[in-house]
Design an enzyme around this catalytic site. Structure first.
Site, PDB file in Angstrom:
ATOM      1  N   CYS A  12       0.844  -1.208   0.000  1.00 43.60           N
ATOM      2  CA  CYS A  12       0.000   0.000   0.000  1.00 43.60           C
ATOM      3  C   CYS A  12       0.875   1.253   0.000  1.00 43.60           C
ATOM      4  CB  CYS A  12      -0.907   0.015   1.226  1.00 43.60           C
ATOM      5  SG  CYS A  12      -1.951  -1.450   1.372  1.00 43.60           S
ATOM      6  N   ARG A  15     -13.200  -0.217  -1.671  1.00 49.87           N
ATOM      7  CA  ARG A  15     -12.020   0.473  -2.222  1.00 49.87           C
ATOM      8  C   ARG A  15     -10.755  -0.332  -1.964  1.00 49.87           C
ATOM      9  NH1 ARG A  15      -9.589   1.764  -5.543  1.00 49.87           N
ATOM     10  NH2 ARG A  15      -8.344   3.625  -5.903  1.00 49.87           N
ATOM     11  N   CYS A  75      -8.212  -1.425  -4.881  1.00 52.08           N
ATOM     12  CA  CYS A  75      -6.789  -1.094  -4.811  1.00 52.08           C
ATOM     13  C   CYS A  75      -5.947  -2.347  -5.037  1.00 52.08           C
ATOM     14  CB  CYS A  75      -6.469  -0.503  -3.439  1.00 52.08           C
ATOM     15  SG  CYS A  75      -5.794   1.156  -3.517  1.00 52.08           S
ATOM     16  N   HIS A  84       0.976   5.111  -1.809  1.00 51.62           N
ATOM     17  CA  HIS A  84       0.357   6.137  -0.969  1.00 51.62           C
ATOM     18  C   HIS A  84       1.280   6.736   0.083  1.00 51.62           C
ATOM     19  CE1 HIS A  84      -3.433   5.765  -2.993  1.00 51.62           C
ATOM     20  NE2 HIS A  84      -3.359   4.451  -2.891  1.00 51.62           N
TER      21      HIS A  84
END
Lengths: 281, 158, 105
Positions: free
Chosen positions: A195, A238, A242, A199
């Site tokens: 992740c 979401r 992702c 991000h």
């Protein structure tokens, strides 16, 4: 379509360094994690106040923010809040309402997710909603969109301004937190991403036309009306999307992995107000 | 020949608008009755010129800075591009909103009734980078302005 | 009465009433394809919108499918008083229609 995903992935991979992604996830305490996480973004985007991270990419990009502010003039999620309120007030077949499970108070956002020590598991708000339904003889709702998203929109709206309680009461809870952290930082999928690749390391950079949003604040604004979806969706919807973009097989919405992930991320976002529902592109 | 046809369409249009204002003002007619038929030709036209000819009988307009268009320089998502048109031109009858790069450029016509101010906002789809154009019909004149909007994620795909 | 899918806000300030509304409609252009089947999705969009202040029509709009899904419309008109009604009604290309009324605040 495939090509676009590849391009996004390639951009992410290109700039992926390692902040603390390669550290063993249990080496640091939650308090240290919060500081590392926050400091990273404070240095990365100087001048952006902590509370602004509740607004995702709009905290860091002026042009996107202009679009968003115009949409917030009359947000597309507003009718769904009303639909959710109707659900809240409509009795089940047995005459009871959701209020009977939630102390007659829809403003519950701050209490979720939390560690349930009796069951040894993280309980999220959507899970509590479905447990309320089944306890009252109703069928559970689907977790990604539709009715549950409407009810969550109403409850989130009533909870605006609350901050996560985010307690980690004991070692079992800490173990769930660490599992969530593991989900966040484990590399996976065809591109070997985590992740943080997009991000954290690449936040604010462009993956083709998309500006990658900062991880900090990611759990605050749900449910979200995404223009791309043209409808309201939940956080776990979401998460799944992702993972697909990372070319990994997504976990199940409200499965243990995503609930632990939400527990970890919510902890990272403590002191940032819940502000759902919200609108994103 | 061609000019005459266009002119006739134009006159018919403005006459109808006059009737609308009076009837609506007197509160005599139901809204359905005062609505002009949806101008299919204008809305299905593939070019801005054909669309304007279909709507107004003419595509010719003078640029006017008295028409302001508020739209983002870069659209975050072409499916939802917020647009506001304002103008201080007196006697505006109709505002046409177009997106030049769209398959069918005409997006909307706003017909001003009693007391209406020239200040309308909506959200539109833009297929790709192009101009948002506002054409105003006022006192028999056609005036226009435009603003370019960069679209990186098209709003018409699926 | 069934709850209308049109949400209206009308506010009076300095002698001008600002009306903002949100409608619930898919606004299909007819050009999109179903991702799963590949079949074209038929056009389905609002064509006509009528806005009234009490009984007087203040504006009407005609739209194509290029207005965004769940359309937003805002406009202003001179006059109006607190408590007056503002109504919005739409008709789509399939002949369906909806309307809603709100009071000016």
């Amino acid at each position: 379509m495939k090509l676009k995903k590849l391009a996004i992935a390639a951009v992410c991979a290109f700039v992926a360094g390692s902040v603390y992604a390669d550290k063993k996830t249990t080496e640091t305490t939650p308090a240290e994690d919060v500081n590392t996480y926050r400091d990273y973004f404070m240095k990365r985007f100087p001048g952006v106040p902590l509370e602004e991270y509740a607004n995702g990419v709009y905290a860091i990009d002026k042009v996107s923010r202009d679009n968003w502010e115009a949409v917030e003039e009359f947000p597309p999620y507003e009718p769904m809040i009303e639909d959710g309120e109707t659900m809240w007030n409509t009795p089940f077949a047995n005459g009871k309402t959701y209020g009977s499970c939630f102390n007659d108070d829809p403003a519950q956002r701050k209490n979720y997710p939390h560690w349930d020590d009796a069951r040894k598991t993280v309980v999220t708000l959507p899970m509590a909603i479905n447990e309320c339904r089944t306890a009252n003889g109703e069928k559970p709702l689907k977790y990604k969109k539709g009715a549950i998203a409407n009810l969550l929109a109403y409850m989130a709206y009533e909870s605006r301004g609350q901050k996560p309680t985010a307690e980690i009461p004991n070692d079992d809870a800490l173990a769930a937190y660490n599992k969530g952290k593991q989900v966040y930082f484990a590399r996976r999928g065809q591109f070997n991403f985590n992740c943080a690749s997009c991000h954290m390391q690449s936040a604010g950079q462009k993956a083709r036309a998309d500006i990658l949003s900062p991880a900090l604040g990611h759990t605050t604004g749900w449910p979200v009306y995404r223009s791309k979806w043209g409808e309201l969706g939940t956080l776990h919807r979401r998460y799944g999307g992702c993972m697909k973009q990372m070319r990994a097989a997504p976990y199940k919405a409200q499965g243990e992995e995503f609930r632990n992930l939400e527990y970890f991320m919510t902890h990272m976002n403590k002191d940032i107000e819940f502000n759902g529902p919200s609108a994103r592109k | 020949m061609n000019t005459d046809t266009k002119r006739r369409v134009f006159l018919k249009g403005s006459l109808a608008a006059g009737t609308v204002a009076v009837a609506a003002g007197a509160g005599l007619l139901a809204p359905q009755a005062v609505l002009a038929a949806w101008p299919e030709k204008a809305f299905t036209a593939k070019s801005s010129e054909d669309a304007l000819s279909g709507a107004f009988g003419s595509a010719a307009s003078e640029t006017s800075e008295q028409i302001k268009i508020k739209a983002p320089d870069i659209a975050e998502n072409g499916a939802v591009v917020p647009v506001t048109i304002t103008s201080d031109i007196a006697g505006i009858e109709t505002i046409a909103l177009l997106s030049t790069a769209n398959n069918a450029p005409l997006v909307a016509l706003f017909n001003m009734g009693q007391g209406a101010a020239a200040d309308v906002s909506t959200r539109i789809k833009m297929g790709k980078t192009g101009d948002v154009v506002a054409v105003v019909k006022a006192g028999g004149k056609m005036l226009s302005n435009r603003k370019s909007v960069k679209v990186t994620i098209g709003g018409c795909g699926g | 009465m069934a709850k209308s899918s049109i949400k209206i806000r009308a506010k009076l300030k300095g002698g001008v009433t600002t009306v903002k509304c949100l409608m619930n409609h898919p606004m299909e252009t007819g050009l999109r394809k179903d991702k799963k089947t590949g079949n074209p999705i038929p056009a389905h969009f609002i064509q006509d919108v009528v806005a009234k202040h009490n009984d007087a029509e203040v504006m009407n709009a005609q739209w194509s499918g290029s207005v965004s899904k769940n359309p937003y419309l805002a406009f202003k008109f001179n006059g109006g008083a607190s408590g007056d009604s503002v109504s919005i009604s739409w008709t789509d290309n399939k002949g369906a229609s909806e309307s809603a009324t709100a009071k000016i605040k």
